[in-house]
Motif scaffolding. Structure first.
Motif, PDB file in Angstrom:
ATOM      1  N   VAL A  45       0.828  -1.210   0.000  1.00 45.14           N
ATOM      2  CA  VAL A  45       0.000   0.000   0.000  1.00 45.14           C
ATOM      3  C   VAL A  45       0.864   1.262   0.000  1.00 45.14           C
ATOM      4  O   VAL A  45       0.492   2.287  -0.584  1.00 45.14           O
ATOM      5  CB  VAL A  45      -0.976  -0.027   1.196  1.00 45.14           C
ATOM      6  N   LEU A  46       2.029   1.180   0.618  1.00 49.35           N
ATOM      7  CA  LEU A  46       2.935   2.329   0.631  1.00 49.35           C
ATOM      8  C   LEU A  46       3.240   2.807  -0.793  1.00 49.35           C
ATOM      9  O   LEU A  46       3.367   4.002  -1.051  1.00 49.35           O
ATOM     10  CB  LEU A  46       4.228   1.926   1.353  1.00 49.35           C
ATOM     11  N   GLN A  47       3.307   1.865  -1.734  1.00 49.65           N
ATOM     12  CA  GLN A  47       3.642   2.221  -3.112  1.00 49.65           C
ATOM     13  C   GLN A  47       2.511   2.954  -3.831  1.00 49.65           C
ATOM     14  O   GLN A  47       2.708   3.494  -4.923  1.00 49.65           O
ATOM     15  CB  GLN A  47       4.034   0.961  -3.897  1.00 49.65           C
ATOM     16  N   LEU A  52       8.704   3.346  -4.636  1.00 48.30           N
ATOM     17  CA  LEU A  52       9.314   2.303  -3.809  1.00 48.30           C
ATOM     18  C   LEU A  52      10.589   2.793  -3.130  1.00 48.30           C
ATOM     19  O   LEU A  52      10.829   2.502  -1.959  1.00 48.30           O
ATOM     20  CB  LEU A  52       9.608   1.076  -4.680  1.00 48.30           C
ATOM     21  N   PHE A  53      11.399   3.549  -3.876  1.00 45.15           N
ATOM     22  CA  PHE A  53      12.666   4.014  -3.304  1.00 45.15           C
ATOM     23  C   PHE A  53      12.618   5.506  -2.972  1.00 45.15           C
ATOM     24  O   PHE A  53      13.649   6.171  -2.893  1.00 45.15           O
ATOM     25  CB  PHE A  53      13.820   3.684  -4.248  1.00 45.15           C
ATOM     26  N   LEU A  71       9.670  -4.454   6.809  1.00 45.46           N
ATOM     27  CA  LEU A  71      11.022  -3.916   6.681  1.00 45.46           C
ATOM     28  C   LEU A  71      11.934  -4.968   6.049  1.00 45.46           C
ATOM     29  O   LEU A  71      12.837  -4.632   5.278  1.00 45.46           O
ATOM     30  CB  LEU A  71      11.538  -3.505   8.068  1.00 45.46           C
ATOM     31  N   SER A  72      11.681  -6.233   6.340  1.00 44.64           N
ATOM     32  CA  SER A  72      12.486  -7.292   5.713  1.00 44.64           C
ATOM     33  C   SER A  72      12.186  -7.354   4.212  1.00 44.64           C
ATOM     34  O   SER A  72      13.093  -7.546   3.396  1.00 44.64           O
ATOM     35  CB  SER A  72      12.242  -8.640   6.395  1.00 44.64           C
ATOM     36  N   SER A  73      10.932  -7.166   3.838  1.00 49.01           N
ATOM     37  CA  SER A  73      10.590  -7.119   2.406  1.00 49.01           C
ATOM     38  C   SER A  73      11.262  -5.921   1.732  1.00 49.01           C
ATOM     39  O   SER A  73      11.702  -5.999   0.572  1.00 49.01           O
ATOM     40  CB  SER A  73       9.071  -7.011   2.223  1.00 49.01           C
ATOM     41  N   ASP A  83      18.313  -2.372 -11.269  1.00 47.15           N
ATOM     42  CA  ASP A  83      19.354  -1.464 -11.740  1.00 47.15           C
ATOM     43  C   ASP A  83      20.442  -1.252 -10.692  1.00 47.15           C
ATOM     44  O   ASP A  83      21.191  -0.287 -10.747  1.00 47.15           O
ATOM     45  CB  ASP A  83      18.737  -0.124 -12.173  1.00 47.15           C
ATOM     46  N   GLY A  84      20.521  -2.173  -9.747  1.00 47.52           N
ATOM     47  CA  GLY A  84      21.598  -2.119  -8.748  1.00 47.52           C
ATOM     48  C   GLY A  84      21.070  -1.897  -7.348  1.00 47.52           C
ATOM     49  O   GLY A  84      20.056  -1.229  -7.167  1.00 47.52           O
ATOM     50  N   SER A  85      21.781  -2.476  -6.386  1.00 49.78           N
ATOM     51  CA  SER A  85      21.385  -2.325  -4.992  1.00 49.78           C
ATOM     52  C   SER A  85      21.353  -0.854  -4.601  1.00 49.78           C
ATOM     53  O   SER A  85      22.180  -0.067  -5.054  1.00 49.78           O
ATOM     54  CB  SER A  85      22.363  -3.060  -4.073  1.00 49.78           C
ATOM     55  N   ARG A  86      20.381  -0.512  -3.768  1.00 49.66           N
ATOM     56  CA  ARG A  86      20.253   0.875  -3.309  1.00 49.66           C
ATOM     57  C   ARG A  86      21.198   1.132  -2.142  1.00 49.66           C
ATOM     58  O   ARG A  86      21.504   0.219  -1.375  1.00 49.66           O
ATOM     59  CB  ARG A  86      18.810   1.134  -2.874  1.00 49.66           C
ATOM     60  N   PRO A  87      21.620   2.372  -1.998  1.00 45.13           N
ATOM     61  CA  PRO A  87      22.530   2.687  -0.878  1.00 45.13           C
ATOM     62  C   PRO A  87      21.820   2.489   0.460  1.00 45.13           C
ATOM     63  O   PRO A  87      20.591   2.444   0.517  1.00 45.13           O
ATOM     64  CB  PRO A  87      22.880   4.157  -1.113  1.00 45.13           C
TER      65      PRO A  87
END
Ligand SMILES: [Zn+2]
Length: 254
Positions: A45-47, A52-53, A71-73, A83-87
């Protein structure tokens, strides 16, 4: 610029309901987005309300599943973004947050910390983005923090999960909105040191001088009309029950 706004993502108590995820609230001000709690179903629902980011920081009140499991999700999403792991993103939580997420994710703690910059919460005030956040310990079986959030003169308190506690009154002193859990209804059978009744939430709101009371963490098996009626007997100000999608705060109209 308009002030902060809070969007209720999830307000279902103890487990998700048919109309709402478990606990999750999105705070926004000055382009900064802070998420308080990430219970079951919240990430979906947050999306609807942010990318998402698009989140800048996360506060977790305690490590019960209905407040933290998504939070684990979110770790999975940040780790495996195509497109690559987020910082690393700042995560404020009780002691043991990294270890709990490691268990949920089936990962080592170092792997969790590579994506989550985890800060231990203490009963104190700190700045997170444009917000001043004051945490206090609540009365719950595991270490649990309630929050007072201030931005540009607007004040909100969030009880998280708590049994009877003067910390609710301290956090909610003269706030514009008290977002209080009201898991229980009047009954002789309510276990102590776990949750508040709607009537107790109303009593705390009245004693704290809260300008508005919004009941949350409402458990699907209880009738929310009765919860509102019980709270109305102890609190005479503006009163409502949270719903997923409800927007509060001076920025709500923008
Ligand atoms: Zn809890």
């Amino acid at each position: 610029m308009a002030g902060m706004q809070l969007t209720v993502i999830g307000c279902s108590g103890s487990f998700p309901g048919p109309d709402s995820p478990a606990s999750c609230y999105l705070l926004e001000a000055e382009g900064f987005r802070l998420v308080m709690d990430m219970g079951n179903g919240a990430l979906g629902v947050l999306q609807r309300h942010t990318e998402l980011f698009g989140i800048d920081a996360i506060c977790v009140s305690h490590l019960h599943v209905d407040h933290c499991i998504d939070l684990s999700s979110y770790w999975v999403a940040r780790r495996y973004a195509p497109d690559g792991s987020r910082p690393p993103i700042a995560v404020y939580g009780p002691r043991g947050t990294a270890e709990r997420m490691a268990g949920f994710c089936g990962e080592g703690v170092a792997s969790i910390r590579a994506r989550f910059e985890i800060h231990d919460l203490d009963p104190q005030s700190r700045e997170i983005g444009p917000f001043r956040i004051t945490a206090d310990r609540m009365n719950h079986p595991v270490e649990t923090f309630g929050f007072r959030v201030e931005h540009a003169g607007w004040k909100l308190a969030y009880s998280a999960d708590t049994g009877e506690s003067e910390a609710v009154v301290r956090l909610a002193r003269d706030v514009d909105v008290l977002l209080s859990e009201a898991s229980f209804q009047d009954s002789e059978k309510n276990p102590p040191g776990l949750h508040l009744t709607a009537r107790q939430a109303g009593e705390y709101a009245a004693r704290a001088g809260a300008g508005q009371l919004v009941l949350t963490h409402l458990v699907p098996w209880y009738d929310r009309g009765r919860s509102l009626a019980e709270a109305a007997e102890s609190y005479s100000g503006p009163l409502s029950a949270a719903t997923s999608g409800l927007v509060l705060g001076p920025g709500a109209a923008r």
